[in-house]
Design an enzyme around this catalytic site. Structure first.
Site, PDB file in Angstrom:
ATOM      1  N   ASP A 157      16.125  16.648  61.757  1.00 43.85           N
ATOM      2  CA  ASP A 157      17.455  16.069  61.588  1.00 43.85           C
ATOM      3  C   ASP A 157      18.239  16.307  62.873  1.00 43.85           C
ATOM      4  O   ASP A 157      17.883  17.157  63.677  1.00 43.85           O
ATOM      5  CB  ASP A 157      18.188  16.705  60.397  1.00 43.85           C
ATOM      6  CG  ASP A 157      19.284  15.811  59.841  1.00 43.85           C
ATOM      7  OD1 ASP A 157      19.115  15.265  58.745  1.00 43.85           O
ATOM      8  OD2 ASP A 157      20.317  15.619  60.531  1.00 43.85           O
ATOM      9  N   GLN A 168      21.563  13.357  52.075  1.00 40.55           N
ATOM     10  CA  GLN A 168      21.663  13.509  50.610  1.00 40.55           C
ATOM     11  C   GLN A 168      20.286  13.446  49.940  1.00 40.55           C
ATOM     12  O   GLN A 168      19.929  14.311  49.136  1.00 40.55           O
ATOM     13  CB  GLN A 168      22.575  12.416  50.041  1.00 40.55           C
ATOM     14  CG  GLN A 168      22.821  12.572  48.553  1.00 40.55           C
ATOM     15  CD  GLN A 168      23.295  11.299  47.868  1.00 40.55           C
ATOM     16  OE1 GLN A 168      23.255  10.206  48.453  1.00 40.55           O
ATOM     17  NE2 GLN A 168      23.765  11.427  46.645  1.00 40.55           N
ATOM     18  N   ILE A 224      22.967   6.807  44.790  1.00 40.21           N
ATOM     19  CA  ILE A 224      22.249   7.979  44.273  1.00 40.21           C
ATOM     20  C   ILE A 224      23.237   9.115  44.003  1.00 40.21           C
ATOM     21  O   ILE A 224      24.079   9.433  44.846  1.00 40.21           O
ATOM     22  CB  ILE A 224      21.181   8.467  45.277  1.00 40.21           C
ATOM     23  CG1 ILE A 224      20.224   7.331  45.661  1.00 40.21           C
ATOM     24  CG2 ILE A 224      20.401   9.655  44.706  1.00 40.21           C
ATOM     25  CD1 ILE A 224      19.379   6.778  44.548  1.00 40.21           C
ATOM     26  N   GLY A 245      15.993  12.648  59.107  1.00 40.72           N
ATOM     27  CA  GLY A 245      17.209  12.688  58.283  1.00 40.72           C
ATOM     28  C   GLY A 245      17.049  13.628  57.100  1.00 40.72           C
ATOM     29  O   GLY A 245      17.589  13.392  56.018  1.00 40.72           O
ATOM     30  N   LYS A 274      19.288  -2.801  57.394  1.00 42.08           N
ATOM     31  CA  LYS A 274      18.244  -2.511  56.395  1.00 42.08           C
ATOM     32  C   LYS A 274      17.483  -3.783  56.002  1.00 42.08           C
ATOM     33  O   LYS A 274      16.269  -3.741  55.804  1.00 42.08           O
ATOM     34  CB  LYS A 274      18.857  -1.846  55.157  1.00 42.08           C
ATOM     35  CG  LYS A 274      19.300  -0.402  55.408  1.00 42.08           C
ATOM     36  CD  LYS A 274      18.100   0.511  55.625  1.00 42.08           C
ATOM     37  CE  LYS A 274      18.490   1.967  55.768  1.00 42.08           C
ATOM     38  NZ  LYS A 274      17.332   2.852  55.949  1.00 42.08           N
ATOM     39  N   TYR A 286      25.207  -1.884  58.105  1.00 41.29           N
ATOM     40  CA  TYR A 286      24.179  -1.094  57.409  1.00 41.29           C
ATOM     41  C   TYR A 286      23.229  -2.029  56.652  1.00 41.29           C
ATOM     42  O   TYR A 286      22.006  -1.939  56.769  1.00 41.29           O
ATOM     43  CB  TYR A 286      24.882  -0.124  56.459  1.00 41.29           C
ATOM     44  CG  TYR A 286      23.992   0.638  55.498  1.00 41.29           C
ATOM     45  CD1 TYR A 286      23.037   1.527  55.949  1.00 41.29           C
ATOM     46  CD2 TYR A 286      24.146   0.472  54.109  1.00 41.29           C
ATOM     47  CE1 TYR A 286      22.241   2.240  55.057  1.00 41.29           C
ATOM     48  CE2 TYR A 286      23.369   1.178  53.217  1.00 41.29           C
ATOM     49  CZ  TYR A 286      22.408   2.050  53.688  1.00 41.29           C
ATOM     50  OH  TYR A 286      21.627   2.748  52.805  1.00 41.29           O
TER      51      TYR A 286
HETATM   52  N1  SER Z   1      24.639   4.615  48.815  1.00 39.41           N
HETATM   53  C1  SER Z   1      24.630   3.646  49.881  1.00 39.41           C
HETATM   54  C2  SER Z   1      25.986   3.415  50.400  1.00 39.41           C
HETATM   55  O1  SER Z   1      26.903   3.506  49.621  1.00 39.41           O
HETATM   56  C3  SER Z   1      24.064   2.347  49.416  1.00 39.41           C
HETATM   57  O2  SER Z   1      22.700   2.377  49.653  1.00 39.41           O
HETATM   58  O3  SER Z   1      26.151   3.098  51.539  1.00 39.41           O
END
Ligand code: SER
Length: 318
Positions: free
Chosen positions: A36, A14, A172, A10, A146, A142
């Site tokens: 990637d 970002q 982030i 990946g 995780k 998601y």
């Molecule tokens: N930045 C991620 C998202 O918004 C959260 O880890 O899915």
């Protein structure tokens, strides 16, 4: 020069892109292999291999061919886009990670980095100053993938001694790359709109508070954790990590200190429900104690740096 041979999955995402540049500075250009499923922004002179994380055979070939010793497994489908295809998200995020874990054991890799997220928290989690060990009831696929990945990391560490290190990243924000498919993406888009003198229509509600972090802090944290003395690490699921928390209206206010006529309006969509299931702020005392974590950027310091860098990017691009 370092003897580590690093594979990043990946690497065009970002975080992956910025991490790859930083790791090349630390370990030498030819010791860091970017992979990637898309090759769009990979620079010509950077070691790069096309890799679909679901292709187990190819992954094994790459690790053997390049004599990889460490993996930063950044490939994942994020919270908002994951909801459009839950089964695919589970396969990419969890099955993809299990492949990496098996590979780490088979090839006896030195270290593995697994990014986790604030999406592991859920509506049963205390929302303020959330501590390390709390109930996780994620509502997105998601988050489920995780939080399961975190448990698998811990299992592999206990059972095989695999040295897996992990951070629960907040949202982030960086100027170097664009996020895609996340719920916290608004906090990057808003700066681009502001610098282009456009009004920003925010997909989250005005008072939605979420934990966030500026890119240089996120990269520094990742590298600091990967370099930390193994004996000091007490968390083998994933470390809580924190820098700041803010709402869309507070980030708009911070931008207005530099761009006074910046305008924002609000049209919350399906991502609002995801954000509402997450927490507002994090207690990351374990990271501070175990590997001396400390952030450098708060909201206003980030705004100054983001706007300065985006202005340069847009003036070069025009
Ligand atoms: N930045 C991620 C998202 O918004 C959260 O880890 O899915």
């Amino acid at each position: 020069m370092s003897k580590d041979k690093i594979l990043i999955t990946g690497a065009n995402g970002q975080l992956g892109r910025v991490l790859a540049s930083e790791l090349r500075i630390l370990h030498g250009k030819d010791n860091v292999l970017s992979t990637d499923i898309s090759s769009v922004d990979i620079l010509d002179n950077e070691p790069y291999e096309f890799l679909d994380i679901m292709n187990v055979t190819r992954l094994h070939e790459i690790v053997e061919k390049h004599e990889i010793t460490q993996v930063y497994h950044m490939a994942a489908i994020l919270s908002a886009s994951g909801e459009f295809n839950p089964m695919k998200t589970w396969k990419v995020n969890l099955d993809g990670y299990l492949t990496i874990l098996e590979l780490a054991e088979k090839f006896q890799l030195d270290k593995l980095f697994f990014p986790s997220t604030i999406a592991v928290f859920g509506t049963t989690t205390p929302r303020e100053n959330t501590s390390q060990h709390v109930p996780l009831m994620p509502s997105t696929v998601y988050g489920i993938s995780k939080s399961s990945g975190e448990l698998w990391s811990n299992y592999y560490y206990d059972r095989y001694g695999t040295d897996i290190r992990s951070i629960r990243y907040p949202g982030i924000i960086g100027y170097q790359s664009l996020p895609s498919g996340g719920t916290t993406d608004y906090a990057v888009e808003i700066y681009h709109a502001a610098v282009k003198s456009e009004e920003y229509v925010c997909f989250l509600a005005e008072e939605t508070r979420l934990p966030m972090m500026y890119m240089p802090d996120a990269i520094r944290a990742t590298i600091q954790l990967m370099q930390a003395d193994k004996n000091n690490l007490n968390i083998r699921t994933s470390y809580n990590l924190s820098a700041m928390s803010f709402t869309p209206s507070e980030i708009a206010e911070s931008i207005r200190k530099i761009i006074p006529d910046f305008k924002i309006s609000y049209e919350p969509d399906h991502r609002q429900d995801i954000a509402a299931s997450w927490i507002e702020s994090i207690d990351d005392g374990m990271a501070r104690r175990d590997w001396n974590w400390k952030e450098e950027y708060d909201l206003d310091a980030m705004s100054v740096d983001m706007i300065k860098n985006l202005r340069m990017q847009y003036s070069v691009g025009s």
